[in-house]
Design a protein around this motif. Sequence first.
Motif, PDB file in Angstrom:
ATOM      1  N   HIS A  90       0.836  -1.174  -0.058  1.00 42.62           N
ATOM      2  CA  HIS A  90      -0.022  -0.147   0.149  1.00 42.62           C
ATOM      3  C   HIS A  90       0.801   1.370   0.032  1.00 42.62           C
ATOM      4  O   HIS A  90       1.569   1.634   0.893  1.00 42.62           O
ATOM      5  CB  HIS A  90      -0.882   0.156   1.103  1.00 42.62           C
ATOM      6  CG  HIS A  90      -2.084  -0.866   1.145  1.00 42.62           C
ATOM      7  ND1 HIS A  90      -3.228  -0.802   2.151  1.00 42.62           N
ATOM      8  CD2 HIS A  90      -2.683  -1.658   0.028  1.00 42.62           C
ATOM      9  CE1 HIS A  90      -4.057  -1.818   1.683  1.00 42.62           C
ATOM     10  NE2 HIS A  90      -3.756  -2.129   0.383  1.00 42.62           N
ATOM     11  N   PRO A  91       1.259   1.806  -1.297  1.00 38.26           N
ATOM     12  CA  PRO A  91       1.996   2.926  -1.140  1.00 38.26           C
ATOM     13  C   PRO A  91       1.394   4.056  -0.325  1.00 38.26           C
ATOM     14  O   PRO A  91       2.270   4.922   0.101  1.00 38.26           O
ATOM     15  CB  PRO A  91       2.042   3.587  -2.676  1.00 38.26           C
ATOM     16  CG  PRO A  91       1.659   2.209  -3.519  1.00 38.26           C
ATOM     17  CD  PRO A  91       0.562   1.397  -2.463  1.00 38.26           C
ATOM     18  N   SER A  92       0.240   4.179  -0.124  1.00 39.82           N
ATOM     19  CA  SER A  92      -0.495   5.302   0.884  1.00 39.82           C
ATOM     20  C   SER A  92       0.076   5.189   2.468  1.00 39.82           C
ATOM     21  O   SER A  92      -0.148   6.289   3.044  1.00 39.82           O
ATOM     22  CB  SER A  92      -2.095   5.108   0.890  1.00 39.82           C
ATOM     23  OG  SER A  92      -2.205   3.946   1.460  1.00 39.82           O
ATOM     24  N   GLY A  93       0.650   3.928   2.827  1.00 36.35           N
ATOM     25  CA  GLY A  93       0.974   3.732   3.895  1.00 36.35           C
ATOM     26  C   GLY A  93      -0.065   3.192   4.872  1.00 36.35           C
ATOM     27  O   GLY A  93       0.256   3.007   6.005  1.00 36.35           O
ATOM     28  N   THR A  94      -1.167   3.064   4.503  1.00 40.75           N
ATOM     29  CA  THR A  94      -2.190   2.628   5.410  1.00 40.75           C
ATOM     30  C   THR A  94      -2.201   1.090   5.411  1.00 40.75           C
ATOM     31  O   THR A  94      -1.876   0.373   4.442  1.00 40.75           O
ATOM     32  CB  THR A  94      -3.590   3.023   4.843  1.00 40.75           C
ATOM     33  OG1 THR A  94      -4.720   2.279   5.678  1.00 40.75           O
ATOM     34  CG2 THR A  94      -4.066   2.460   3.376  1.00 40.75           C
TER      35      THR A  94
END
Length: 233
Positions: free
Chosen positions: A183-187
């Motif tokens: 998850h590139p968003s970090g979530t």
Amino acid sequence: MTEKGASFSIKNWSQDDQPREKLRDKGKAALSDAELVAILIGSGTKAESAVALSKRILASTDNNLSELGKLSIKQLTAFKGIGEAKAISIIAALELGRRRRGADALERKKITSSVSVFELMQPVIGDLAHEEFWIVYLNNSNKVIQKNQLSKGGITGTLVDVRLALKTALEVSATAIILVHNHPSGTLKPSQADKDLTTKLKTAGQSLDIKVLDHLIITENAYFSFADENLIT
């Protein structure tokens, strides 16, 4: 001006302060990150040594080599003294280091927990700017047979080919698989699509006696394990 410029040249430094000679005489562990980068770029400018330039580049990433490895050619060449060739040398060296981490992990890897999966796959997908879905194939001893990318750019049931995943499992005689995506968003919270895909692969694998042991969501510094959270029953 010439004398000032010459004073910044590594050639005029004490031999102990010259990175190449220091590596030769004292070993690679004796060098700082900046000195190692200085060896890669070879030279600085008239006003700045290669080591000083390297320190400045590293400072722009908070001295984080992982972040340095994400810089593009354009970003690196924005530093005075770094041309395209030097930028490519830095990028290539850091990519080799990233691949080495992944190769070392694969060579010795027996999956004993979610942590060992994270250690195997984080160097591969942990810092990517896009999503990738991978499958780790295991033998009866839970040793890694191989790891394959199944899709890139997003995680949905249409993008992940369940038949291809299980076909590969049969070809390599895997008895278990572990699903991994980033998850590139970090979530770290799994989406409903993540849960549905896990169930789909688990159900399909049961008819072939291929177990889905876990599904990990990986970010740069952390992970979420379906098995640890009792989401695989």
